[in-house]
Design an enzyme around this catalytic site. Structure first.
Site, short mmCIF file in Angstrom:
data_model
loop_
_atom_site.label_atom_id
_atom_site.label_comp_id
_atom_site.label_asym_id
_atom_site.label_seq_id
_atom_site.Cartn_x
_atom_site.Cartn_y
_atom_site.Cartn_z
N ARG A 82 -0.42 10.96 6.19
CA ARG A 82 -0.36 10.78 4.72
C ARG A 82 -1.64 10.08 4.23
NH1 ARG A 82 4.88 7.94 2.39
NH2 ARG A 82 3.81 6.13 3.24
N LYS A 184 -0.96 8.13 -1.94
CA LYS A 184 -0.75 6.68 -2.05
C LYS A 184 -2.04 6.02 -2.51
CE LYS A 184 2.16 3.42 0.50
NZ LYS A 184 3.02 3.05 -0.60
N GLU A 220 10.96 8.93 -9.11
CA GLU A 220 11.08 7.85 -8.12
C GLU A 220 10.89 6.52 -8.82
OE1 GLU A 220 8.01 7.58 -5.12
OE2 GLU A 220 6.57 8.61 -6.39
#
Ligand code: PLP
Ligand code: COI
Length: 342
Positions: A82, A184, A220
């Site tokens: 990720r 992220k 989220e």
């Protein structure tokens, strides 16, 4: 090895400086060898790209002490992958997965005295991150980068441990359509700071972000994905291109299907469906699974039938199974656990 004298059971989710951290620099098109250092501070130019244009991404994973005394990490390969996706999205160099895993091994081993003992309720949180460090004044990517990793012992992310949370439907968007919501990037968190401060001031634990395009679907929170349980016992979780692909959520989906034989749906979830849910939880490395008891939508209260005193039964089973795998009480699927010290 002697453990540090820390009150493990009363740790919150905070930063405590540990002994060693990892640094590797990317310069002239290549990573240097990298290694552990003592200094927790970073010196950089006033015009560093990370300071001016927020060219930075991070990861979060944990090390655990298992029931039989091993120190392990949970699926660090997925954090490595990720981070690579985040770096591609921010024009930063890709760090090889093997280098990432070696850094995890080195940082955790060197700080083994800070890994909370089994049963203490605390874990070692590991924070890998990368940023553009050379000076840049026109808007463009840096060409020198640092990859770093430190760790800190932590307790529960939300005060009160596993007490159900009250969250509010947010008026602010976390990520633009076709933006950076699925990586992220530090900037996703910078933009959430005012909104989380406002939520806390008004007595809410977190913000529920909706899809930025139509504002009708659940996305989220600022730091975790959602899992819901319907009244017929199906686990449902939002599908969206603008949420972070949570490693905890992906693991829980597997656990629900393969360990608990539950039906799982990953699909769009409309805000209008919330009143029909039996249970809700926030899932992430820091959040583990934190139950949600109440969702407030501009004065309208949606009280989950699981209530405000404990986790719902399905959420509890998911929590017990996931943490059982992480702490070595339950056999893990192949490749999920990386043993750092026996
Ligand atoms: N969503 C956001 C915005 C996060 O910051 C995090 C934390 O990493 C998660 C979801 C959960 O992801 P993971 O389970 O990989 O920690
Ligand atoms: C994590 O769970 O690792 C995160 O990065 C979330 C953050 C809000 C602490």
């Amino acid at each position: 090895m002697d453990k540090k004298n820390i009150d493990w059971g009363n740790l919150g989710f905070g930063y405590m400086q540990t002994d060693k951290r990892y640094v590797s620099t990317w310069k002239d098109g290549a990573w240097d060898e990298g290694g552990l250092v003592d200094d927790a501070n970073i010196t950089m130019n006033e015009c560093a790209c990370v300071l001016q244009y927020a060219q930075t991404a991070f990861e979060g994973l944990k090390a655990y002490t298992t029931e039989d005394g091993k120190i392990v990490t949970f699926r660090p390969d997925l954090n490595a992958q990720r981070l690579q996706d985040s770096c591609r999205g921010l024009c930063m160099p890709v760090l090889p997965e093997e280098k990432f895993l070696d850094a995890v091994d080195q940082v955790v081993s060197a700080n083994a005295a800070y890994v909370p003992p089994f049963g203490s309720g605390a874990t070692l949180y590991i924070r890998p991150y990368m940023f553009g460090i050379n000076s840049v004044i026109g808007v463009k990517p840096a060409d020198e980068f640092q990859f770093r990793m430190f760790c800190t012992p932590v307790g529960p992310y939300f005060k009160g441990g596993v007490k159900p949370l009250t969250i509010r439907v947010s008026d602010v968007d976390r990520a633009a359509p076709h933006g950076t919501g699925n990586i992220k990037a530090g900037l996703n968190y910078a933009m959430s700071l005012r909104n989380i401060t406002d939520a806390h001031e008004k007595g809410f634990d977190e913000n529920m972000y909706l899809d930025p395009q139509t504002r009708t679907k659940v996305e989220e929170t600022g730091g975790a994905n959602f899992l819901f349980v319907t009244k017929d016992g199906t686990v449902v979780t939002p599908k969206s291109g603008s949420i972070l692909p949570s490693i905890t959520r992906r693991s829980l989906v597997y656990v629900a299907e393969h360990y608990l034989s539950l039906k799982v749906e990953e699909r769009e979830i409309y805000k209008t469906e919330l009143k029909d849910m039996a249970e809700a939880g926030l899932c992430g490395t820091a959040a583990v699974i934190s139950p949600v008891g109440k969702i407030v939508d501009h004065g309208e209260e949606i009280c989950l039938p699981s209530g405000m005193s404990a986790m719902g039964p399905v959420t509890q089973k998911l929590y017990d199974t996931l943490t059982g795998i992480q702490m070595g009480r339950i056999e893990a699927p192949e490749g999920w656990i990386r043993v750092i010290a026996d």
